[in-house]
Design a protein around this motif. Sequence first.
Motif, short mmCIF file in Angstrom:
data_model
loop_
_atom_site.label_atom_id
_atom_site.label_comp_id
_atom_site.label_asym_id
_atom_site.label_seq_id
_atom_site.Cartn_x
_atom_site.Cartn_y
_atom_site.Cartn_z
N GLY A 60 0.84 -1.19 0.00
CA GLY A 60 0.00 0.00 0.00
C GLY A 60 0.87 1.23 0.00
O GLY A 60 2.10 1.15 0.02
N GLY A 61 0.25 2.37 -0.02
CA GLY A 61 0.98 3.63 -0.02
C GLY A 61 1.48 3.99 1.37
O GLY A 61 1.21 3.31 2.36
N SER A 67 -0.79 4.25 4.78
CA SER A 67 -2.07 3.63 4.39
C SER A 67 -2.60 2.68 5.45
O SER A 67 -3.71 2.16 5.32
CB SER A 67 -1.91 2.89 3.06
OG SER A 67 -0.94 1.86 3.18
N GLU A 85 3.67 0.24 -2.21
CA GLU A 85 3.27 0.25 -3.62
C GLU A 85 3.64 1.63 -4.13
O GLU A 85 2.93 2.60 -3.89
CB GLU A 85 1.77 -0.02 -3.73
CG GLU A 85 1.34 -0.47 -5.09
CD GLU A 85 2.04 -1.73 -5.56
OE1 GLU A 85 2.59 -1.70 -6.68
OE2 GLU A 85 2.07 -2.74 -4.83
N LEU A 129 -3.78 -5.28 -0.13
CA LEU A 129 -3.49 -3.90 -0.48
C LEU A 129 -4.24 -3.03 0.51
O LEU A 129 -5.45 -3.20 0.70
CB LEU A 129 -3.96 -3.59 -1.91
CG LEU A 129 -3.90 -2.13 -2.35
CD1 LEU A 129 -2.46 -1.65 -2.42
CD2 LEU A 129 -4.60 -1.96 -3.69
N VAL A 186 -5.63 0.61 1.50
CA VAL A 186 -6.01 1.91 0.94
C VAL A 186 -6.76 2.65 2.03
O VAL A 186 -7.80 2.17 2.51
CB VAL A 186 -6.89 1.75 -0.32
CG1 VAL A 186 -7.30 3.12 -0.86
CG2 VAL A 186 -6.19 0.92 -1.39
N ALA A 187 -6.22 3.80 2.45
CA ALA A 187 -6.86 4.63 3.48
C ALA A 187 -7.24 3.81 4.71
O ALA A 187 -8.32 3.99 5.29
CB ALA A 187 -8.07 5.33 2.89
#
Length: 165
Positions: free
Chosen positions: A7-8, A11, A120, A155, A157-158
């Motif tokens: 993930g970012g 995240s 990511e 993954l 995300v937020a």
Amino acid sequence: MVTLITGGIKSGKTDFASKLALKYTNRAYLATAEPIDEEMVKRINKHKAERGNLFHTLEEPIDIHKALKNSSVFEVILIDCMTTWLANLFHYKKDIEEYTTYLLQTISSLNFDIIIITNEVGFGVIPLDSMTRKYVDTLGILNQKIAALADKCFLLVAGIPIKIK
């Protein structure tokens, strides 16, 4: 079992991975970061405080394959993270292909579970300089190789985990 969490930045990867690891009784946290500047010292201290005494902490910025081989006493090891580890290899001018091969072979041979955190980084713009492009490309390929070995991939995300494998 191998679980990959990607993930970012910010995240929720580490929080999610830690919750997965807390299902085990005997667990370790393998940290790859080095305190290279004041900001990184603060990050490391924050992570240590969040973990408290819930994990046995192993610190290894380069030879994580050796740390894993010497840690068979644990039920699970959470590695945080491939992004920093790869940056360390670049910084110390290590043979990335050699270290990646060692790591992948070691992961395949483990008799305990492993949770691996990575970033990511391919969702953003193409970097302007060649060194950063090489790093982003190399991390993307490393992530693909680990994902191929993994039993599960998520993954983030937020803060929301999305199971992708």
